[in-house]
Design a protein around this motif. Structure first.
Motif, mmCIF file in Angstrom:
data_model
loop_
_atom_site.group_PDB
_atom_site.id
_atom_site.type_symbol
_atom_site.label_atom_id
_atom_site.label_comp_id
_atom_site.label_asym_id
_atom_site.label_seq_id
_atom_site.Cartn_x
_atom_site.Cartn_y
_atom_site.Cartn_z
ATOM 1 N N ILE A 207 0.837 -1.202 0.000
ATOM 2 C CA ILE A 207 0.000 0.000 0.000
ATOM 3 C C ILE A 207 0.869 1.249 0.000
ATOM 4 C CG2 ILE A 207 -1.620 1.345 1.403
ATOM 5 C CD1 ILE A 207 -2.852 -1.359 2.269
ATOM 6 N N ARG A 208 1.902 1.247 0.821
ATOM 7 C CA ARG A 208 2.809 2.399 0.868
ATOM 8 C C ARG A 208 3.477 2.612 -0.491
ATOM 9 N NH1 ARG A 208 7.015 1.465 5.377
ATOM 10 N NH2 ARG A 208 7.765 3.453 4.555
ATOM 11 N N GLY A 209 3.903 1.527 -1.115
ATOM 12 C CA GLY A 209 4.578 1.641 -2.402
ATOM 13 C C GLY A 209 3.658 2.044 -3.532
ATOM 14 N N SER A 210 2.357 1.786 -3.385
ATOM 15 C CA SER A 210 1.407 2.092 -4.448
ATOM 16 C C SER A 210 0.812 3.479 -4.349
ATOM 17 C CB SER A 210 0.254 1.071 -4.432
ATOM 18 O OG SER A 210 0.734 -0.212 -4.746
ATOM 19 N N SER A 211 1.037 4.149 -3.203
ATOM 20 C CA SER A 211 0.459 5.470 -3.030
ATOM 21 C C SER A 211 1.439 6.543 -3.463
ATOM 22 C CB SER A 211 0.083 5.703 -1.557
ATOM 23 O OG SER A 211 -0.360 7.033 -1.379
ATOM 24 N N PRO A 212 1.050 7.416 -4.387
ATOM 25 C CA PRO A 212 1.936 8.486 -4.833
ATOM 26 C C PRO A 212 2.219 9.497 -3.742
ATOM 27 C CG PRO A 212 -0.273 8.833 -5.687
ATOM 28 C CD PRO A 212 -0.259 7.460 -5.057
ATOM 29 N N VAL A 213 1.438 9.457 -2.659
ATOM 30 C CA VAL A 213 1.655 10.385 -1.549
ATOM 31 C C VAL A 213 1.760 9.611 -0.243
ATOM 32 C CG1 VAL A 213 0.649 12.461 -2.514
ATOM 33 C CG2 VAL A 213 -0.857 10.739 -1.530
ATOM 34 N N ALA A 214 2.443 8.471 -0.303
ATOM 35 C CA ALA A 214 2.514 7.606 0.872
ATOM 36 C C ALA A 214 3.233 8.250 2.036
ATOM 37 C CB ALA A 214 3.222 6.292 0.513
ATOM 38 N N GLU A 215 4.249 9.072 1.762
ATOM 39 C CA GLU A 215 5.020 9.654 2.845
ATOM 40 C C GLU A 215 4.703 11.115 3.099
ATOM 41 O OE1 GLU A 215 6.763 8.061 4.913
ATOM 42 O OE2 GLU A 215 6.577 6.156 3.885
ATOM 43 N N SER A 216 3.874 11.726 2.239
ATOM 44 C CA SER A 216 3.488 13.124 2.482
ATOM 45 C C SER A 216 2.040 13.293 2.108
ATOM 46 C CB SER A 216 4.353 14.077 1.652
ATOM 47 O OG SER A 216 4.268 13.770 0.284
ATOM 48 N N SER A 217 1.169 13.174 3.094
ATOM 49 C CA SER A 217 -0.263 13.191 2.839
ATOM 50 C C SER A 217 -0.710 14.562 2.392
ATOM 51 C CB SER A 217 -1.033 12.785 4.093
ATOM 52 O OG SER A 217 -0.849 13.736 5.093
ATOM 53 N N ALA A 218 -1.861 14.588 1.696
ATOM 54 C CA ALA A 218 -2.382 15.857 1.225
ATOM 55 C C ALA A 218 -2.753 16.736 2.402
ATOM 56 C CB ALA A 218 -3.607 15.622 0.345
ATOM 57 N N GLY A 219 -2.431 18.006 2.317
ATOM 58 C CA GLY A 219 -2.721 18.913 3.417
ATOM 59 C C GLY A 219 -4.070 19.549 3.238
ATOM 60 N N GLU A 220 -4.104 20.751 2.729
ATOM 61 C CA GLU A 220 -5.371 21.450 2.574
ATOM 62 C C GLU A 220 -5.973 21.145 1.216
ATOM 63 O OE1 GLU A 220 -4.919 25.537 3.338
ATOM 64 O OE2 GLU A 220 -4.170 25.275 5.364
ATOM 65 N N SER A 221 -6.921 20.234 1.211
ATOM 66 C CA SER A 221 -7.698 19.880 0.022
ATOM 67 C C SER A 221 -6.852 19.738 -1.227
ATOM 68 C CB SER A 221 -8.789 20.924 -0.210
ATOM 69 O OG SER A 221 -9.660 20.958 0.875
ATOM 70 N N GLY A 222 -5.859 18.867 -1.182
ATOM 71 C CA GLY A 222 -5.096 18.557 -2.372
ATOM 72 C C GLY A 222 -3.730 19.191 -2.395
ATOM 73 N N LYS A 223 -3.462 20.187 -1.566
ATOM 74 C CA LYS A 223 -2.147 20.800 -1.525
ATOM 75 C C LYS A 223 -1.212 19.927 -0.703
ATOM 76 C CE LYS A 223 -4.089 25.467 -1.681
ATOM 77 N NZ LYS A 223 -4.183 26.761 -0.969
ATOM 78 N N LYS A 224 0.071 19.948 -1.049
ATOM 79 C CA LYS A 224 1.024 19.139 -0.315
ATOM 80 C C LYS A 224 1.162 19.630 1.112
ATOM 81 C CE LYS A 224 4.053 17.009 -3.718
ATOM 82 N NZ LYS A 224 5.461 16.855 -4.149
ATOM 83 N N GLY A 225 1.159 18.686 2.042
ATOM 84 C CA GLY A 225 1.308 19.044 3.441
ATOM 85 C C GLY A 225 2.606 18.513 3.989
ATOM 86 N N LYS A 226 2.813 18.701 5.274
ATOM 87 C CA LYS A 226 4.008 18.186 5.902
ATOM 88 C C LYS A 226 3.923 16.681 6.013
ATOM 89 C CE LYS A 226 4.773 22.334 8.697
ATOM 90 N NZ LYS A 226 4.910 22.855 10.079
ATOM 91 N N LYS A 227 5.086 16.044 6.076
ATOM 92 C CA LYS A 227 5.109 14.600 6.242
ATOM 93 C C LYS A 227 4.487 14.217 7.567
ATOM 94 C CE LYS A 227 9.112 13.650 3.308
ATOM 95 N NZ LYS A 227 10.429 13.003 3.229
ATOM 96 N N LYS A 228 3.662 13.199 7.524
ATOM 97 C CA LYS A 228 2.942 12.807 8.725
ATOM 98 C C LYS A 228 3.349 11.428 9.235
ATOM 99 C CE LYS A 228 -1.195 13.624 9.331
ATOM 100 N NZ LYS A 228 -2.619 13.377 9.315
ATOM 101 N N GLY A 229 4.348 10.810 8.598
ATOM 102 C CA GLY A 229 4.740 9.476 9.049
ATOM 103 C C GLY A 229 3.714 8.430 8.705
ATOM 104 N N SER A 230 3.085 8.562 7.516
ATOM 105 C CA SER A 230 2.055 7.608 7.133
ATOM 106 C C SER A 230 2.631 6.224 6.879
ATOM 107 C CB SER A 230 1.321 8.103 5.880
ATOM 108 O OG SER A 230 2.239 8.293 4.817
ATOM 109 N N GLY A 231 3.972 6.136 6.835
ATOM 110 C CA GLY A 231 4.594 4.844 6.623
ATOM 111 C C GLY A 231 4.505 3.933 7.827
ATOM 112 N N LYS A 232 3.958 4.408 8.920
ATOM 113 C CA LYS A 232 3.858 3.579 10.119
ATOM 114 C C LYS A 232 2.921 2.400 9.912
ATOM 115 C CE LYS A 232 4.915 7.238 13.439
ATOM 116 N NZ LYS A 232 4.432 8.023 14.596
#
Length: 315
Positions: A207-232
């Motif tokens: 899942i992490r490898g298939s997500s284009p934003v696996a390590e930096s989730s979308a912030g404000e409605s589609g804009k890049k946000g800070k890394k949130k550690g979604s790889g956990k």
């Protein structure tokens, strides 16, 4: 309809003993063969992208204060959505036209209730310790699914094709799977016991490898946000089956993401959700035409839970 849906009128009312969690499985259970579904580790092809733009809801519904801890939703016809929250044993009938709760229906005592599904005229509610409740309008029955609090059963949905309920586990997958995997179990339509082998297996690394934003989730409605550690990891909080394609959609509140599997469990797409819209995504429900409702609990910046409606793109 009821005769086809679990033979509801003929079900036993007794409850059997719960099975232990993955860490306490018996030797016989551990020896059961596990049919793990292979998944792509490369990003999905563009043609496999989700049909929904989760930054652009077609409609927004603010929930009342009593649903701030909204934990699961299910459709109640074309005019209402029924929700539950994870503290009291109530069903809340929310009117989509008036945007108010028309009725509060008690079905049980206090508890950590996580999701709800409608089957015919009956309501099924999943508690985090693996216990299933069925409310028929006049009484509530309880069933031991064989899953436990170690599994943390958070997602529940009805699969019309197989006429069975699916349960998504947030924590220990059981069935001899590794902790890097997550399991979705199918319940026997007569006993409501979880089948020995998961119906779907989610591979967190895939899942992490298939997500284009696996390590930096979308912030404000589609804009890049800070890394949130979604790889956990990926911890399912809701599951739903698309009524047209039969694809399985799985939501993760902790990592704020959603994945799509085909009928065979193959990972098709994975993406993050914008944190300003989804502080804690907890519920999924499809309309018969394929429109998708996604629910989120209240966040730190807002005291209101919210349900969003998304329509397929390009239709």
């Amino acid at each position: 309809m009821k005769n086809l849906l679990f033979s509801l009128l003929m079900l036993p009312t007794g409850c059997s003993s719960p099975a232990t969690g993955a860490a306490d499985s018996t030797a016989a259970e551990a020896a059961l063969p596990v049919q793990t579904v292979s998944q792509r580790t490369a990003p999905p092809a563009p043609t496999a992208a989700m049909a929904y733009d989760f930054t652009r809801p077609a409609a927004t519904y603010a929930m009342p204060a009593e649903l701030a801890e909204l934990s699961g939703i299910a459709l109640a016809g074309s005019t209402h959505i029924t929700g539950i929250e994870d503290e009291t044993g109530n069903l809340y009938e929310f009117n989509l036209s008036t945007q108010k709760v028309d009725r509060v229906i008690p079905f049980g005592g206090s508890g950590d209730y996580e999701d709800v599904a409608r089957v015919g005229s009956d309501w099924f509610i999943m508690r985090s310790d693996g216990k299933l409740f069925r409310y028929s309008g006049s009484q509530t029955q309880e069933y031991e699914t064989g899953l436990s609090f170690a599994n943390e059963t958070e997602g529940l949905t009805y699969d019309a094709a197989s006429k069975t309920l699916l349960v998504a586990c947030k924590d220990e997958p059981g069935a001899g799977l590794s902790f890097g995997q997550r399991a979705i179990y199918r319940l026997n339509p007569e006993t409501f016991k979880a089948e020995a082998k998961p119906a779907y297996v989610l591979d967190v690394e895939a899942i992490r490898g298939s997500s284009p934003v696996a390590e930096s989730s979308a912030g404000e409605s589609g804009k890049k946000g800070k890394k949130k550690g979604s790889g956990k990891g990926f911890s399912p909080s809701a599951v739903a089956v698309h009524p047209v394609t039969g694809h399985v959609f799985v939501l993760s509140a902790k990592q704020n993401g959603i994945v799509e599997l085909d009928k065979n469990g193959q990972l098709l797409a994975a993406q993050s959700l914008p944190v300003d819209l989804f502080p804690q995504a907890e519920g999924l429900a499809f309309t018969p035409s394929g429109d998708l409702y996604v629910a989120t609990e209240a966040g730190k910046k807002s005291s209101q839970a919210t349900i969003y409606l998304f329509r397929p793109q390009g239709l």
